[in-house]
Write a protein that holds these residues in place. Structure first.
Motif, PDB file in Angstrom:
ATOM      1  N   LYS A   1      13.517  -2.980 -19.785  1.00  0.00           N
ATOM      2  CA  LYS A   1      13.652  -4.292 -20.425  1.00  0.00           C
ATOM      3  C   LYS A   1      14.813  -5.076 -19.810  1.00  0.00           C
ATOM      4  O   LYS A   1      14.706  -6.273 -19.571  1.00  0.00           O
ATOM      5  N   ALA A   2      15.923  -4.382 -19.555  1.00  0.00           N
ATOM      6  CA  ALA A   2      17.090  -5.035 -18.949  1.00  0.00           C
ATOM      7  C   ALA A   2      16.785  -5.486 -17.520  1.00  0.00           C
ATOM      8  O   ALA A   2      17.174  -6.582 -17.113  1.00  0.00           O
ATOM      9  N   LEU A   3      16.088  -4.650 -16.750  1.00  0.00           N
ATOM     10  CA  LEU A   3      15.709  -5.029 -15.386  1.00  0.00           C
ATOM     11  C   LEU A   3      14.764  -6.229 -15.397  1.00  0.00           C
ATOM     12  O   LEU A   3      14.917  -7.152 -14.584  1.00  0.00           O
ATOM     13  N   ALA A   4      13.797  -6.215 -16.295  1.00  0.00           N
ATOM     14  CA  ALA A   4      12.856  -7.336 -16.386  1.00  0.00           C
ATOM     15  C   ALA A   4      13.592  -8.639 -16.689  1.00  0.00           C
ATOM     16  O   ALA A   4      13.305  -9.677 -16.092  1.00  0.00           O
ATOM     17  N   LYS A   5      14.555  -8.568 -17.579  1.00  0.00           N
ATOM     18  CA  LYS A   5      15.339  -9.763 -17.913  1.00  0.00           C
ATOM     19  C   LYS A   5      16.203 -10.196 -16.725  1.00  0.00           C
ATOM     20  O   LYS A   5      16.300 -11.389 -16.427  1.00  0.00           O
ATOM     21  N   ALA A   6      16.819  -9.243 -16.032  1.00  0.00           N
ATOM     22  CA  ALA A   6      17.682  -9.563 -14.891  1.00  0.00           C
ATOM     23  C   ALA A   6      16.897 -10.192 -13.735  1.00  0.00           C
ATOM     24  O   ALA A   6      17.392 -11.088 -13.054  1.00  0.00           O
ATOM     25  N   PHE A   7      15.665  -9.717 -13.514  1.00  0.00           N
ATOM     26  CA  PHE A   7      14.834 -10.249 -12.435  1.00  0.00           C
ATOM     27  C   PHE A   7      13.920 -11.381 -12.892  1.00  0.00           C
ATOM     28  O   PHE A   7      13.174 -11.941 -12.094  1.00  0.00           O
ATOM     29  N   LYS A   8      13.938 -11.681 -14.204  1.00  0.00           N
ATOM     30  CA  LYS A   8      13.128 -12.759 -14.787  1.00  0.00           C
ATOM     31  C   LYS A   8      11.635 -12.549 -14.515  1.00  0.00           C
ATOM     32  O   LYS A   8      10.937 -13.450 -14.049  1.00  0.00           O
ATOM     33  N   VAL A   9      11.192 -11.319 -14.806  1.00  0.00           N
ATOM     34  CA  VAL A   9       9.778 -10.968 -14.670  1.00  0.00           C
ATOM     35  C   VAL A   9       9.350 -10.223 -15.930  1.00  0.00           C
ATOM     36  O   VAL A   9      10.193  -9.677 -16.647  1.00  0.00           O
ATOM     37  N   PRO A  10       8.053 -10.151 -16.208  1.00  0.00           N
ATOM     38  CA  PRO A  10       7.597  -9.330 -17.327  1.00  0.00           C
ATOM     39  C   PRO A  10       7.782  -7.839 -17.003  1.00  0.00           C
ATOM     40  O   PRO A  10       7.771  -7.447 -15.840  1.00  0.00           O
TER      41      PRO A  10
ATOM     42  N   ASP B   1      16.660 -10.927  -2.691  1.00  0.00           N
ATOM     43  CA  ASP B   1      17.916 -11.683  -2.814  1.00  0.00           C
ATOM     44  C   ASP B   1      18.578 -11.413  -4.169  1.00  0.00           C
ATOM     45  O   ASP B   1      19.790 -11.214  -4.249  1.00  0.00           O
ATOM     46  N   ARG B   2      17.788 -11.397  -5.220  1.00  0.00           N
ATOM     47  CA  ARG B   2      18.322 -11.110  -6.549  1.00  0.00           C
ATOM     48  C   ARG B   2      18.838  -9.677  -6.634  1.00  0.00           C
ATOM     49  O   ARG B   2      19.881  -9.423  -7.242  1.00  0.00           O
TER      50      ARG B   2
ATOM     51  N   GLN C   1      20.121  -7.951  -4.204  1.00  0.00           N
ATOM     52  CA  GLN C   1      21.401  -7.925  -3.506  1.00  0.00           C
ATOM     53  C   GLN C   1      22.525  -8.522  -4.361  1.00  0.00           C
ATOM     54  O   GLN C   1      23.627  -8.008  -4.392  1.00  0.00           O
ATOM     55  N   GLU C   2      22.221  -9.610  -5.085  1.00  0.00           N
ATOM     56  CA  GLU C   2      23.204 -10.212  -5.986  1.00  0.00           C
ATOM     57  C   GLU C   2      23.643  -9.210  -7.054  1.00  0.00           C
ATOM     58  O   GLU C   2      24.826  -9.091  -7.362  1.00  0.00           O
ATOM     59  N   LEU C   3      22.677  -8.524  -7.638  1.00  0.00           N
ATOM     60  CA  LEU C   3      22.996  -7.549  -8.701  1.00  0.00           C
ATOM     61  C   LEU C   3      23.778  -6.367  -8.141  1.00  0.00           C
ATOM     62  O   LEU C   3      24.705  -5.873  -8.809  1.00  0.00           O
ATOM     63  N   LEU C   4      23.441  -5.899  -6.966  1.00  0.00           N
ATOM     64  CA  LEU C   4      24.179  -4.794  -6.357  1.00  0.00           C
ATOM     65  C   LEU C   4      25.619  -5.188  -6.060  1.00  0.00           C
ATOM     66  O   LEU C   4      26.531  -4.374  -6.194  1.00  0.00           O
ATOM     67  N   ASP C   5      25.839  -6.434  -5.685  1.00  0.00           N
ATOM     68  CA  ASP C   5      27.182  -6.908  -5.317  1.00  0.00           C
ATOM     69  C   ASP C   5      28.020  -7.329  -6.518  1.00  0.00           C
ATOM     70  O   ASP C   5      29.213  -7.562  -6.383  1.00  0.00           O
TER      71      ASP C   5
END
Length: 118
Positions: free
Chosen positions: A76-85, A110-111, A113-117
């Motif tokens: 659920k957290a990953l889906a929200k972070a990537f803005k996908v279902p 790209d997203r 990489q942003e989250l990893l950084d």
């Protein structure tokens, strides 16, 4: 199947691939990204970001590691972070482990990489 990787990341942990048999339209149709995550259950708040080791994305969740609730919270957290279902995410391996391999449909490198950084 063509595989393209982003420079600086290990191909065994992160890859971007094209699967022409997958449905969808537009430039993201058929693209998937596979990457490692490290789930931290029982956190004070849910957060996605940072690295564990060399290249695993950290996903801290409030849910305990009982009966798959931490994995569900992580998705659920990953889906929200990537803005996908949530249905766009697939657990490739690590059902009962804190280290998991996840696949996401779409071109989200790209997203990631942003989250990893962060």
């Amino acid at each position: 199947m063509a595989i393209a990787t982003q420079p600086g990341l290990r191909t065994d942990r992160w890859q971007r691939s094209f699967h022409p048999w997958q449905g969808g339209r537009g430039p993201e149709a058929g693209l998937t990204i596979r990457f490692a995550i490290r789930v931290k259950p029982g956190a004070s708040r849910t957060k996605v970001g940072g690295r564990y080791g060399e290249d695993a994305l950290v996903v801290a969740v409030q849910a305990p590691a009982v009966d798959g609730r931490a994995t569900e919270g992580a998705f659920k957290a990953l889906a929200k972070a990537f803005k996908v279902p949530v249905r766009e995410l697939t657990l490739v391996s690590g059902t009962t482990s804190r280290s998991k391999l996840v696949e996401i449909t779409g071109d989200h490198h790209d997203r990631l990489q942003e989250l990893l950084d962060s």
